[in-house]
Design a protein around this motif. Sequence first.
Motif, PDB file in Angstrom:
ATOM      1  N   ARG A 157      -3.626  24.079  -5.350  1.00 15.76           N
ATOM      2  CA  ARG A 157      -4.420  24.639  -4.270  1.00 15.76           C
ATOM      3  C   ARG A 157      -5.173  25.813  -4.876  1.00 15.76           C
ATOM      4  NH1 ARG A 157      -5.114  21.748   0.114  1.00 15.76           N
ATOM      5  NH2 ARG A 157      -3.345  20.575   0.750  1.00 15.76           N
ATOM      6  N   LYS A 158      -6.020  25.406  -5.974  1.00 17.43           N
ATOM      7  CA  LYS A 158      -6.739  26.510  -6.504  1.00 17.43           C
ATOM      8  C   LYS A 158      -8.156  26.650  -5.687  1.00 17.43           C
ATOM      9  CE  LYS A 158      -9.509  27.433 -10.950  1.00 17.43           C
ATOM     10  NZ  LYS A 158     -10.063  26.947 -12.148  1.00 17.43           N
ATOM     11  N   PHE A 159      -8.633  25.697  -4.966  1.00 12.85           N
ATOM     12  CA  PHE A 159      -9.725  25.805  -4.038  1.00 12.85           C
ATOM     13  C   PHE A 159      -9.415  25.599  -2.637  1.00 12.85           C
ATOM     14  CE2 PHE A 159     -11.066  24.357  -8.539  1.00 12.85           C
ATOM     15  CZ  PHE A 159     -12.046  25.303  -8.804  1.00 12.85           C
ATOM     16  N   SER A 160      -8.438  25.165  -2.128  1.00 13.19           N
ATOM     17  CA  SER A 160      -8.391  24.633  -0.681  1.00 13.19           C
ATOM     18  C   SER A 160      -6.992  25.144  -0.190  1.00 13.19           C
ATOM     19  CB  SER A 160      -8.696  23.329  -0.740  1.00 13.19           C
ATOM     20  OG  SER A 160      -7.717  22.614  -1.175  1.00 13.19           O
ATOM     21  N   MET A 161      -6.945  25.488   1.171  1.00 15.44           N
ATOM     22  CA  MET A 161      -5.864  25.367   1.897  1.00 15.44           C
ATOM     23  C   MET A 161      -5.772  24.345   2.995  1.00 15.44           C
ATOM     24  SD  MET A 161      -3.544  28.012   0.933  1.00 15.44           S
ATOM     25  CE  MET A 161      -3.879  28.604  -0.797  1.00 15.44           C
ATOM     26  N   PRO A 162      -4.665  23.763   3.154  1.00 18.84           N
ATOM     27  CA  PRO A 162      -4.624  22.664   4.023  1.00 18.84           C
ATOM     28  C   PRO A 162      -4.676  23.040   5.450  1.00 18.84           C
ATOM     29  CG  PRO A 162      -2.350  23.093   3.227  1.00 18.84           C
ATOM     30  CD  PRO A 162      -3.227  23.973   2.563  1.00 18.84           C
ATOM     31  N   TYR A 163      -5.357  22.323   6.396  1.00 18.02           N
ATOM     32  CA  TYR A 163      -5.757  22.817   7.601  1.00 18.02           C
ATOM     33  C   TYR A 163      -5.271  21.883   8.597  1.00 18.02           C
ATOM     34  CZ  TYR A 163      -8.356  24.210  11.912  1.00 18.02           C
ATOM     35  OH  TYR A 163      -8.975  24.633  12.974  1.00 18.02           O
ATOM     36  N   THR A 164      -5.236  20.507   8.524  1.00 19.14           N
ATOM     37  CA  THR A 164      -4.703  19.443   9.143  1.00 19.14           C
ATOM     38  C   THR A 164      -4.723  18.245   8.213  1.00 19.14           C
ATOM     39  OG1 THR A 164      -6.735  18.435   9.755  1.00 19.14           O
ATOM     40  CG2 THR A 164      -5.783  20.010  11.383  1.00 19.14           C
ATOM     41  N   TRP A 165      -3.910  17.222   8.590  1.00 21.26           N
ATOM     42  CA  TRP A 165      -4.128  15.893   7.914  1.00 21.26           C
ATOM     43  C   TRP A 165      -4.136  14.990   8.997  1.00 21.26           C
ATOM     44  CZ3 TRP A 165      -0.085  12.152   8.655  1.00 21.26           C
ATOM     45  CH2 TRP A 165       1.004  12.554   9.298  1.00 21.26           C
ATOM     46  N   LEU A 166      -4.725  13.802   8.833  1.00 22.64           N
ATOM     47  CA  LEU A 166      -5.146  12.782   9.610  1.00 22.64           C
ATOM     48  C   LEU A 166      -4.829  11.207   9.057  1.00 22.64           C
ATOM     49  CD1 LEU A 166      -7.422  14.661   8.698  1.00 22.64           C
ATOM     50  CD2 LEU A 166      -8.790  13.801  10.719  1.00 22.64           C
TER      51      LEU A 166
END
Length: 368
Positions: free
Chosen positions: A143-152
């Motif tokens: 997770r160097k560049f992103s945090m999870p918001y949702t999955w689909l």
Amino acid sequence: MSTITQRGLQKAGLSRRSLLTATGAAAIGLTFTACGEKPKATPGGEEPKLNFYNWDTYIGETTLGDFKKATGVDVNMSLFATNDELFAKLKAGNPGFDVIVPSNEFVTRMSQAGLLEPLDHAKIPNMKNIDPSFLDPEYDPGRKFSMPYTWLLLGIGYRKSKVQGVPDSWKWLFDSDKYKGRIALLSESADLVRLCAKYLGHSVNNIPEDMLPKIEQMLIKQKPFVKAFHDDNGQDLLVSGEVDLVLEYNGDIAQVMKDDPDLDFVVPKEGSLINSDTLCIPKGAPRPNNAHAFINYLLDAQAGAEISKTILYPTPNAAAKALMPDDYKNNKVIFPPADVMAKCEYGAFEGAEKASQYEELITRVRAA
């Protein structure tokens, strides 16, 4: 746009993308601003402002206002319609966005292109709320560049009274005239190509070159039976009765199933494509401290639950999910069973050349 107006759009069943088509927002740069009192000064010397670039109807009804009350930071939310649009906008130079919401493979693509800032995990303590299974994805290790918001998850939304049995194969969308003129396909090229490969017995990734002409010919043969290639508003076509079968995301169909018991959703037996939307800070963000604070706020348990109640997409936030009612947590459309998920895969970014190849293939199909 006011919270009241946004709520009305949510109830109208507009997906995270369809609002742009209806309003022309992509052309005019529609902006949502959180309502509330005059912003206070924020720590870190940054102005009490944040520019958020998001999919449409993809936030809680009061989230932006609640964040302003908590921090004094006023959030301006602008909308994009596709990952390609987001990528092109940032590739041309960040016009002032602080937080963006790219999908999984575009995190890889944008980080490789130098378009994302590394995250400071020390400024995101609510990272502890994320389900551990989402903490080290292949598209963004550690997770160097992103945090999870949702999955689909993509599948088939359908009207039970118009379809014989359960349409549990991609065959009904890609390779059959059984429901001619009553089918709608998602217009995103990579998704379509990958799901056709899945139907033909291959992974959604590393599709061999000799399979692409087969996919193209299959879709050209199918095209006369397809009512529409939609921009993620397939649930609206289903609700209006324009089609009976639609390729769409589980969250979008879950939204309309609440008000129409004749609608249902199935993940085909061949398996499907998983996507995840994420929270990132683009290169050159003018207010990185506010950006970290906003991402941390969206990962709060209560804030995350309020978002999930509105958008009905599966959340990777374990603490938020724990606060949700059973009709969300136990909903098999939102959270398909483990045996179904075992057949599903994330699509990987395999280079710009491959992405262009898929776009050109679907362009030829639609022009045929």
